[in-house]
Design a protein around this motif. Structure first.
Motif, PDB file in Angstrom:
ATOM      1  N   ASP A 188     -81.980 -70.658   5.494  1.00  0.00           N
ATOM      2  CA  ASP A 188     -82.547 -70.072   4.481  1.00  0.00           C
ATOM      3  C   ASP A 188     -81.706 -68.665   4.240  1.00  0.00           C
ATOM      4  OD1 ASP A 188     -84.555 -72.031   3.568  1.00  0.00           O
ATOM      5  OD2 ASP A 188     -85.861 -71.100   4.985  1.00  0.00           O
ATOM      6  N   PHE A 189     -81.794 -67.964   3.097  1.00  0.00           N
ATOM      7  CA  PHE A 189     -81.039 -66.818   2.838  1.00  0.00           C
ATOM      8  C   PHE A 189     -82.005 -65.924   1.894  1.00  0.00           C
ATOM      9  CE2 PHE A 189     -79.481 -69.421  -0.480  1.00  0.00           C
ATOM     10  CZ  PHE A 189     -79.264 -68.378  -1.450  1.00  0.00           C
ATOM     11  N   GLU A 190     -81.822 -64.595   1.962  1.00  0.00           N
ATOM     12  CA  GLU A 190     -82.361 -63.825   1.170  1.00  0.00           C
ATOM     13  C   GLU A 190     -81.299 -63.025   0.609  1.00  0.00           C
ATOM     14  OE1 GLU A 190     -85.017 -60.938   3.152  1.00  0.00           O
ATOM     15  OE2 GLU A 190     -83.638 -60.458   4.538  1.00  0.00           O
ATOM     16  N   VAL A 191     -81.309 -62.368  -0.700  1.00  0.00           N
ATOM     17  CA  VAL A 191     -80.417 -61.362  -1.352  1.00  0.00           C
ATOM     18  C   VAL A 191     -81.078 -60.137  -1.392  1.00  0.00           C
ATOM     19  CG1 VAL A 191     -78.956 -60.969  -3.114  1.00  0.00           C
ATOM     20  CG2 VAL A 191     -79.032 -63.142  -2.435  1.00  0.00           C
ATOM     21  N   ILE A 192     -80.569 -58.853  -1.001  1.00  0.00           N
ATOM     22  CA  ILE A 192     -81.198 -57.681  -1.051  1.00  0.00           C
ATOM     23  C   ILE A 192     -80.101 -56.963  -1.895  1.00  0.00           C
ATOM     24  CG2 ILE A 192     -81.922 -55.705  -0.052  1.00  0.00           C
ATOM     25  CD1 ILE A 192     -82.304 -57.246   2.611  1.00  0.00           C
ATOM     26  N   VAL A 193     -80.568 -56.396  -3.035  1.00  0.00           N
ATOM     27  CA  VAL A 193     -79.825 -55.574  -4.157  1.00  0.00           C
ATOM     28  C   VAL A 193     -80.326 -54.264  -3.833  1.00  0.00           C
ATOM     29  CG1 VAL A 193     -79.229 -55.251  -6.358  1.00  0.00           C
ATOM     30  CG2 VAL A 193     -79.275 -57.577  -5.719  1.00  0.00           C
ATOM     31  N   VAL A 194     -79.321 -53.383  -3.633  1.00  0.00           N
ATOM     32  CA  VAL A 194     -79.578 -51.988  -3.410  1.00  0.00           C
ATOM     33  C   VAL A 194     -79.192 -51.215  -4.500  1.00  0.00           C
ATOM     34  CG1 VAL A 194     -79.811 -49.973  -1.844  1.00  0.00           C
ATOM     35  CG2 VAL A 194     -79.834 -52.333  -0.885  1.00  0.00           C
ATOM     36  N   ASN A 195     -79.932 -50.511  -5.528  1.00  0.00           N
ATOM     37  CA  ASN A 195     -79.567 -49.874  -6.703  1.00  0.00           C
ATOM     38  C   ASN A 195     -79.142 -48.488  -6.162  1.00  0.00           C
ATOM     39  OD1 ASN A 195     -78.827 -48.702  -8.960  1.00  0.00           O
ATOM     40  ND2 ASN A 195     -81.073 -48.677  -9.657  1.00  0.00           N
ATOM     41  N   ASN A 196     -77.989 -48.054  -6.187  1.00  0.00           N
ATOM     42  CA  ASN A 196     -77.381 -46.672  -5.779  1.00  0.00           C
ATOM     43  C   ASN A 196     -77.336 -45.666  -6.737  1.00  0.00           C
ATOM     44  OD1 ASN A 196     -74.508 -45.354  -3.992  1.00  0.00           O
ATOM     45  ND2 ASN A 196     -76.796 -45.063  -3.303  1.00  0.00           N
ATOM     46  N   ASP A 197     -78.079 -45.947  -8.153  1.00  0.00           N
ATOM     47  CA  ASP A 197     -77.934 -44.945  -9.345  1.00  0.00           C
ATOM     48  C   ASP A 197     -78.852 -44.022  -8.804  1.00  0.00           C
ATOM     49  OD1 ASP A 197     -77.952 -43.520 -11.421  1.00  0.00           O
ATOM     50  OD2 ASP A 197     -77.952 -45.354 -12.598  1.00  0.00           O
ATOM     51  N   PRO A 198     -78.941 -42.632  -8.590  1.00  0.00           N
ATOM     52  CA  PRO A 198     -80.017 -41.530  -8.631  1.00  0.00           C
ATOM     53  C   PRO A 198     -80.928 -41.463  -9.587  1.00  0.00           C
ATOM     54  CG  PRO A 198     -77.952 -40.520  -8.433  1.00  0.00           C
ATOM     55  CD  PRO A 198     -77.709 -41.956  -8.394  1.00  0.00           C
ATOM     56  N   ASP A 199     -80.429 -41.762 -10.889  1.00  0.00           N
ATOM     57  CA  ASP A 199     -80.986 -41.783 -12.136  1.00  0.00           C
ATOM     58  C   ASP A 199     -81.848 -42.878 -12.422  1.00  0.00           C
ATOM     59  OD1 ASP A 199     -80.143 -39.174 -12.290  1.00  0.00           O
ATOM     60  OD2 ASP A 199     -78.190 -39.861 -13.096  1.00  0.00           O
ATOM     61  N   ASN A 200     -81.821 -44.000 -11.756  1.00  0.00           N
ATOM     62  CA  ASN A 200     -82.289 -45.261 -12.135  1.00  0.00           C
ATOM     63  C   ASN A 200     -82.907 -45.927 -10.939  1.00  0.00           C
ATOM     64  OD1 ASN A 200     -83.309 -47.477 -13.686  1.00  0.00           O
ATOM     65  ND2 ASN A 200     -81.143 -48.375 -13.798  1.00  0.00           N
TER      66      ASN A 200
END
Length: 293
Positions: free
Chosen positions: A34-46
């Motif tokens: 199995d796998f998971e996807v972790i998206v990390v938003n690096n936009d300090p304004d959003n």
């Protein structure tokens, strides 16, 4: 039950290409793991990208890291990961459909944990292969040399797998860096574990289309070198800059004798733009300016 892979993808104002990347994981066979996807938003304004986890046939998590820099974002993903093996790629990348299967085939057969990083080719994608922009011509001859890099004991985060225990043993990435963080961490890992290159572990990466994108890339690289090595020694940094400028021009001058006039002049033009931008960045850094992201 914890997933076998945690795939960590930092993103900064690149939602359209991120969606294309996430769609690639829909097509990936994952028999036996199995796998998971972790998206990390690096936009300090959003803080919120608005991804809908229910639209994906795999575990998708969204997180936010306001500290600027992809390495800070990757560290946030590492903190939130649950997988045995951590995989890193970028929001603008397109892994092959068998990317996870190839990595699983490697790690599941490894009896003694000796692989610190598994990496592979990162071929370039062009907008129109029949009509390359100046930047694409330059990248055609300077693109990712992942195999040579692996031999030297390094890897790039566009195509990187590591046991979670190894990444945590070395404390993750240096979040003070906005460039060279993958080189710094992989170099430390290679002192104890193997860097393994697999030619079938493929991630496609778009070539930069605009010359300004290349200029900004080299500004980031210069900033990374400054942060790691030269903050307390501006004289050595000046020597580093002069060597860098000469290397770009030397590269361009050699191509005048090996490529067509059209391509060689294009490369010279791009190298000149890169060098001008690097000189500007040199003065920015020694005068206390922020490194570029």
């Amino acid at each position: 039950m914890s997933p076998y892979f945690s795939i960590i993808i930092p993103v900064y104002r690149d939602l359209t290409r991120l969606i294309s990347c996430l769609d690639k994981f829909r097509k990936m066979p994952h028999h036996g793991f199995d796998f998971e996807v972790i998206v990390v938003n690096n936009d300090p304004d959003n803080q919120i990208l608005g991804l809908d986890p229910n639209q994906y046939p795999y575990s998708l998590k969204e997180s936010h890291e306001p500290i600027p820099g992809s390495y800070a974002a990757r560290n946030k993903g590492i903190q939130e990961s649950e997988g045995k093996i951590l995989a890193f790629t970028d929001s603008d990348c397109l892994p092959n459909n068998d990317w996870l299967a190839e990595a699983f085939n490697h790690f599941s057969k490894e009896e003694n944990q000796c692989t610190g990083i598994l990496t592979g080719p990162v071929p370039l994608i062009y907008k129109n292969p029949n009509s390359l922009s100046d930047a694409e011509v330059y990248e055609k001859y300077t693109g990712f040399t992942a195999e040579a890099y692996a031999i030297e004991g390094h890897a790039i985060t566009a195509n990187w797998f590591s046991p979670a225990s190894v990444i945590k043993e070395f404390g993750g990435f240096n979040d003070k860096l906005k460039s060279n963080g993958d080189s710094e961490l992989s170099g430390r890992i290679s002192q104890k574990y193997k860097i393994v290159y697999s030619p079938n572990l493929i991630v496609h990466h778009p070539a930069r289309y605009h010359t300004l994108e290349l200029v900004n890339k080299y500004k980031r690289l210069l900033g990374g070198a400054y942060t790691r090595r030269f903050q307390e020694n501006h004289a050595a940094f000046r020597i580093h800059l002069l060597k860098f400028l000469w290397a770009r021009y030397r590269f361009a001058f050699k191509r005048l004798f090996t490529l067509s006039p059209k391509e060689s002049i294009t490369i010279l033009r791009v190298c000149h733009a890169i060098n001008l931008g690097s000189i500007q960045e040199y003065f920015n850094l020694i005068n206390g300016g922020e490194t570029k992201r």
